[in-house]
Design an enzyme around this catalytic site. Structure first.
Site, short mmCIF file in Angstrom:
data_model
loop_
_atom_site.label_atom_id
_atom_site.label_comp_id
_atom_site.label_asym_id
_atom_site.label_seq_id
_atom_site.Cartn_x
_atom_site.Cartn_y
_atom_site.Cartn_z
N SER A 165 -17.65 2.28 1.37
CA SER A 165 -16.86 1.95 2.56
C SER A 165 -15.61 2.81 2.59
O SER A 165 -15.15 3.29 1.54
CB SER A 165 -16.47 0.47 2.53
OG SER A 165 -15.51 0.17 3.51
N TYR A 178 -12.62 -6.82 -1.87
CA TYR A 178 -13.58 -5.89 -1.28
C TYR A 178 -13.16 -4.44 -1.54
O TYR A 178 -13.97 -3.60 -1.96
CB TYR A 178 -13.67 -6.16 0.22
CG TYR A 178 -14.60 -5.23 0.97
CD1 TYR A 178 -15.98 -5.43 0.97
CD2 TYR A 178 -14.09 -4.17 1.72
CE1 TYR A 178 -16.82 -4.60 1.68
CE2 TYR A 178 -14.94 -3.33 2.43
CZ TYR A 178 -16.30 -3.54 2.41
OH TYR A 178 -17.13 -2.70 3.11
N LYS A 182 -15.11 -1.52 -3.69
CA LYS A 182 -15.56 -0.28 -3.06
C LYS A 182 -14.92 0.95 -3.69
O LYS A 182 -15.55 2.01 -3.77
CB LYS A 182 -15.29 -0.33 -1.55
CG LYS A 182 -16.13 -1.37 -0.81
CD LYS A 182 -17.64 -1.10 -0.98
CE LYS A 182 -18.48 -2.06 -0.14
NZ LYS A 182 -19.92 -1.79 -0.24
#
Length: 330
Positions: A165, A178, A182
């Protein structure tokens, strides 16, 4: 000095042109491709794209009913599809999925790690277990998959596609766990490419920006649930900022076919990456300013699924509703 810089730039440009010319494109027709998270969202969009290019598929996900629906659609279009219900946090289940692909198709040429989870909420409402849980799916599961598939990929001169991402390049407030996962996944992709190249295995790491995949409904929301979900679901579906899932999947598979080491998917992702590289202080200040406008912490670590945090505001949001209708019709 000026001449040296010009020569250096000319040499770099020539090397890039030579790579584009001399590096053979990876043909997908007839290849056996295993896709984690392949039953819905981006994973299903990737499955459709690989199928359109003639690949045989093994879809891996946690929910058998979703897998059955996805497989039925793809088989109806003439694609060979095997399915495996598995928990990617368990090594033995990842190994079972790899073996299932070998049993179904007699080979394993490409592995795609698209499975992932998203948590959104203030840092103060996140527990250490939240950080560990998202790391297991977004980073360690990718490592488990490549380790389990390694002998088959080496034999086939295969490929790895890691879906990370732009959150692995630029940390976004209220997406702390998150972003950490990533960033780790981006580093994993770089390490795998550096080392597995000796075995003839190509590794491509893709960093998409926001995508219209229906993912907000499956996100875990903390803090002021309804407000938190409202901002996240809205920005995830903004026109021009958020990409349709088929376009994102096409860009990712193109990057794999070209043999790219890393690819930003979508213009906003590319802009964010270069902004972070060229002006990290400015980006950090912009993220801190953004955080001031987001819902504050509650001190309550209870999480809700996005679908359970819907409110009248989000149900009537025309941007979100239009994006979801478009995704459901794909």
């Amino acid at each position: 000095m000026r001449v040296s810089k010009r020569l250096l730039l000319a040499g770099a440009a020539a090397a890039l042109a030579a790579r584009r010319t001399l590096t053979p494109r990876y043909a997908l027709s007839g290849k056996s491709v295993l896709i984690t998270g392949g039953s819905r969202g981006l994973g299903l969009a990737l499955a459709r794209e690989f199928a359109a290019r003639g690949a045989r598929l093994t879809l891996v996900a946690r929910t058998s009913s979703d897998l059955d629906t996805a497989a039925a659609e793809l088989r109806g279009q003439g694609t060979e599809v095997a399915t495996v219900t598995a928990d990617l946090t368990k090594r033995e289940e990842v190994e079972r999925a790899v073996q299932a692909a070998m049993t179904a198709h007699g080979a394993l040429d490409v592995v795609v790690h698209s499975a992932g989870m998203i948590q959104t909420g203030p840092l103060q409402d996140m527990t250490e277990d939240d950080w560990r849980e998202v790391m297991e799916i977004n980073a360690f599961a990718a490592l488990r998959l490549v380790r389990a598939a390694y002998p088959h990929l080496k034999a086939a001169g295969g490929r790895v596609l890691l879906v990370t991402s732009i959150g692995g390049k630029v940390a976004v407030p209220h997406l702390g766990p998150y972003s950490m996962s990533k960033f780790a996944a981006v580093g994993l992709g770089a390490a795998l490419r550096a080392e597995l190249g000796l075995d003839g295995i190509g590794v491509t790491t893709v960093c998409p920006g926001l995508m219209q995949t229906g993912s907000p409904k499956h996100a875990l929301v903390k803090g002021q649930h309804e407000k938190e979900y409202a901002w996240f679901a809205t920005i995830d579906n903004l026109p021009l900022v958020s990409m349709p899932a088929p376009a994102a999947a096409r860009g990712m598979v193109d990057a794999l076919v070209r043999g790219d080491a890393e690819a930003m998917i979508g213009v906003p992702a590319a802009v964010a990456r270069y902004a972070q590289a060229l002006a990290p202080q400015l980006v950090a200040d912009a993220m801190a300013l953004t955080n001031r406008f987001l819902p504050g912490p509650t001190g309550n670590p209870q999480a809700r699924r996005g679908a359970d945090a819907e409110s009248e505001v989000t149900r009537s949001n025309p941007i979100k509703r239009a994006a979801e209708q478009g995704f459901n019709q794909e």
